[in-house]
Each structure stands twice: as C-alpha cells, then as structure tokens.
Design a protein around this motif. Structure first.
Motif, PDB file in Angstrom:
ATOM      1  N   LEU A  64       0.837  -1.197   0.000  1.00 14.92           N
ATOM      2  CA  LEU A  64       0.000   0.000   0.000  1.00 14.92           C
ATOM      3  C   LEU A  64       0.870   1.243   0.000  1.00 14.92           C
ATOM      4  CD1 LEU A  64      -2.862   1.304   0.349  1.00 14.92           C
ATOM      5  CD2 LEU A  64      -2.517   1.063   2.825  1.00 14.92           C
ATOM      6  N   TYR A  65       0.494   2.218  -0.830  1.00 13.22           N
ATOM      7  CA  TYR A  65       1.196   3.507  -0.944  1.00 13.22           C
ATOM      8  C   TYR A  65       0.176   4.625  -0.770  1.00 13.22           C
ATOM      9  CZ  TYR A  65       5.059   0.787  -2.773  1.00 13.22           C
ATOM     10  OH  TYR A  65       6.084  -0.124  -2.895  1.00 13.22           O
ATOM     11  N   LEU A  66       0.492   5.583   0.105  1.00 14.68           N
ATOM     12  CA  LEU A  66      -0.439   6.666   0.412  1.00 14.68           C
ATOM     13  C   LEU A  66       0.228   8.028   0.295  1.00 14.68           C
ATOM     14  CD1 LEU A  66      -1.985   5.133   3.670  1.00 14.68           C
ATOM     15  CD2 LEU A  66      -2.953   5.062   1.351  1.00 14.68           C
ATOM     16  N   GLU A  81      -7.965  10.747  -2.566  1.00 13.53           N
ATOM     17  CA  GLU A  81      -6.564  11.165  -2.577  1.00 13.53           C
ATOM     18  C   GLU A  81      -5.737  10.167  -3.374  1.00 13.53           C
ATOM     19  OE1 GLU A  81      -5.130  11.364   1.424  1.00 13.53           O
ATOM     20  OE2 GLU A  81      -6.500  12.962   2.000  1.00 13.53           O
ATOM     21  N   ALA A  82      -4.567  10.617  -3.820  1.00 11.08           N
ATOM     22  CA  ALA A  82      -3.663   9.728  -4.548  1.00 11.08           C
ATOM     23  C   ALA A  82      -3.204   8.593  -3.641  1.00 11.08           C
ATOM     24  CB  ALA A  82      -2.462  10.512  -5.056  1.00 11.08           C
ATOM     25  N   MET A  83      -3.300   7.361  -4.168  1.00  8.81           N
ATOM     26  CA  MET A  83      -2.858   6.173  -3.437  1.00  8.81           C
ATOM     27  C   MET A  83      -2.747   5.018  -4.408  1.00  8.81           C
ATOM     28  SD  MET A  83      -6.349   5.239  -1.321  1.00  8.81           S
ATOM     29  CE  MET A  83      -6.447   6.870  -0.577  1.00  8.81           C
ATOM     30  N   ALA A  84      -2.053   3.973  -3.976  1.00  7.66           N
ATOM     31  CA  ALA A  84      -1.887   2.816  -4.858  1.00  7.66           C
ATOM     32  C   ALA A  84      -1.770   1.537  -4.051  1.00  7.66           C
ATOM     33  CB  ALA A  84      -0.649   2.989  -5.728  1.00  7.66           C
ATOM     34  N   TYR A 143      -4.750   5.136  -7.832  1.00  9.88           N
ATOM     35  CA  TYR A 143      -5.867   6.080  -7.931  1.00  9.88           C
ATOM     36  C   TYR A 143      -5.352   7.510  -7.976  1.00  9.88           C
ATOM     37  CZ  TYR A 143     -10.022   8.778  -6.931  1.00  9.88           C
ATOM     38  OH  TYR A 143     -11.049   9.710  -7.007  1.00  9.88           O
ATOM     39  N   GLU A 144      -5.822   8.249  -8.995  1.00 13.72           N
ATOM     40  CA  GLU A 144      -5.502   9.666  -9.148  1.00 13.72           C
ATOM     41  C   GLU A 144      -6.812  10.452  -9.073  1.00 13.72           C
ATOM     42  OE1 GLU A 144      -3.297  12.703 -12.285  1.00 13.72           O
ATOM     43  OE2 GLU A 144      -3.495  10.595 -12.819  1.00 13.72           O
ATOM     44  N   PRO A 145      -6.960  11.328  -8.067  1.00 10.39           N
ATOM     45  CA  PRO A 145      -8.210  12.084  -7.921  1.00 10.39           C
ATOM     46  C   PRO A 145      -8.591  12.819  -9.207  1.00 10.39           C
ATOM     47  CG  PRO A 145      -6.790  12.435  -6.029  1.00 10.39           C
ATOM     48  CD  PRO A 145      -5.984  11.676  -7.044  1.00 10.39           C
ATOM     49  N   SER A 146      -9.875  12.848  -9.487  1.00  6.95           N
ATOM     50  CA  SER A 146     -10.450  13.509 -10.658  1.00  6.95           C
ATOM     51  C   SER A 146     -10.076  12.852 -11.984  1.00  6.95           C
ATOM     52  CB  SER A 146     -10.078  14.996 -10.717  1.00  6.95           C
ATOM     53  OG  SER A 146     -10.502  15.640  -9.540  1.00  6.95           O
ATOM     54  N   VAL A 147      -9.305  11.771 -11.948  1.00  2.00           N
ATOM     55  CA  VAL A 147      -8.911  11.070 -13.169  1.00  2.00           C
ATOM     56  C   VAL A 147      -9.433   9.644 -13.134  1.00  2.00           C
ATOM     57  CG1 VAL A 147      -6.979  10.287 -14.603  1.00  2.00           C
ATOM     58  CG2 VAL A 147      -6.861  12.515 -13.451  1.00  2.00           C
ATOM     59  N   GLY A 148      -9.071   8.890 -12.104  1.00  4.62           N
ATOM     60  CA  GLY A 148      -9.520   7.516 -11.975  1.00  4.62           C
ATOM     61  C   GLY A 148      -8.419   6.601 -11.504  1.00  4.62           C
ATOM     62  N   THR A 149      -8.677   5.311 -11.610  1.00  2.02           N
ATOM     63  CA  THR A 149      -7.727   4.291 -11.172  1.00  2.02           C
ATOM     64  C   THR A 149      -6.963   3.777 -12.382  1.00  2.02           C
ATOM     65  OG1 THR A 149      -9.227   3.637  -9.381  1.00  2.02           O
ATOM     66  CG2 THR A 149      -7.480   2.084  -9.967  1.00  2.02           C
ATOM     67  N   HIS A 150      -5.663   4.008 -12.363  1.00  2.00           N
ATOM     68  CA  HIS A 150      -4.784   3.535 -13.435  1.00  2.00           C
ATOM     69  C   HIS A 150      -4.405   2.092 -13.123  1.00  2.00           C
ATOM     70  CE1 HIS A 150      -4.395   7.709 -14.678  1.00  2.00           C
ATOM     71  NE2 HIS A 150      -3.966   8.024 -13.472  1.00  2.00           N
TER      72      HIS A 150
END
Length: 191
Positions: A64-66, A81-84, A143-150
């Motif tokens: 997990l990355y936050l 928020e940005a996270m992966a 996940y990139e806010p306002s863009v989606g999950t890459h």
C-alpha cells in the motif's frame, strides 16, 4: 584517541553523507518494494506490505502507498486522494481465472454484495486481465483524484477506470471490514 579539527570534520561529513543516502526499500517475501510511487503529479509513500496466502501457498505480495499516511483503513478506502496498491505475483498457481474469481468475490465483499452501480467498471478492469498471470508480474492499481484508477502491469499502462466509487470498492477488497485476508490488511496498513 585524540581528535583533531580535521578528523572531527571528516566524521561530520561522513555522518551527513550517511544521512542523505536514500532509504532502502522494504523487502517482503523476497520482493523489493519501492519507497514511493508517482501518481499523476503526486507522490505516494510506502505504508506497508504483506503476503496473501491460501492454503499455505504464497500467492502475492500486496503493498500500500499513500499520499497522506494513516493506519485508518476506512478513511483510506473513502479518501479521494492519490494512493496505490501493488500486487507482486509470487505463485504460478495464481491463474487468470483464479485472480478474476478472487477479484469478483472481493468486490462483492467490499460492497456488501451491491456491485451493480460499478459493474461496468469492474467489467472494464477484468477485460484487461487477459494475459497469463506469472510469478514476477507486478500489477499497480493507482488512484488519481479527478482522473480515476490507473491499472498497470509490469509498468505498462493497461487502462484508467473512472470513478471514486470504483476506487473505494477496489481498495475495499484489501482494506474493508471484510478484507481478502485480515493479516494482509494489517500488514498493508503497517500494523
């Protein structure tokens, strides 16, 4: 031992050099994990990682990355928020069919069985899981806010799936009250 101004300066310079070395990435089940991941224009930092096991077989390392570190799983799932989450595949027993079944089950658990609203996004994600799953493969769900999950496989971008609700259900697979594996959830949170 007598200290001269020159030897004291050398020790101070050595200490400063050591303090500026990059932190070594975590290593879990033989997999070296990155300290950070760039998501759009933001950086998410390593929070924790663990091994997903089934019947004593190590299937993958989940990490997990936050962007905003916390150990509160519910706030992570809900956050815009940005996270992966990264999945480093360990076993050749994890086939495409088994991964798709596990993801379907995980989405059902994380949404309380209510996947209808995000079913098109789930189908989109699963359509990109066509290749053979092999040990050494790395999937990044960022996940990139306002863009989606890459969705990336081995660094190659497969698709971007829009919607915060999809991201919440996806991250809920590992971090909800009914996660894929409780010990993996705790390890990913850094507990």
């Amino acid at each position: 031992m007598k200290h001269t101004p020159g030897s004291t300066l050398k020790w101070l310079l050595l200490l400063v050099a050591l303090l500026h070395l990059p932190a070594q990435a975590a290593k879990v089940a033989g997999k070296s994990l990155d300290d950070t991941i760039t998501i759009g224009e933001q950086t998410a930092s390593y929070q924790g990682a663990g091994v997903r096991k089934k019947l004593f077989i190590k299937l993958y390392v989940g990490s997990l990355y936050l962007a905003s570190p916390t150990t509160d799983a519910a706030s992570i799932v809900d956050a815009d928020e940005a996270m992966a989450i990264r999945l480093d595949i360990l076993s050749d027993l994890l086939t495409r069919k088994k991964l798709v079944e596990a993801l379907d089950e995980g989405f059902a658990k994380s949404t309380g069985g209510n996947t209808q609203a995000i079913q098109p996004q789930i189908d989109q994600m699963l359509s990109f899981m066509q290749d053979k799953i092999e040990p050494g493969s790395r999937y990044t769900l960022a996940y990139e806010p306002s863009v989606g999950t890459h969705i990336h496989r081995n660094g190659e971008k497969l698709t971007t799936i829009e919607g915060l609700a999809f991201k919440q259900a996806l991250f809920g697979i590992w971090l909800s009250d009914n996660p894929a594996q409780k010990s993996l959830k705790a390890a990913m949170l850094g507990n």
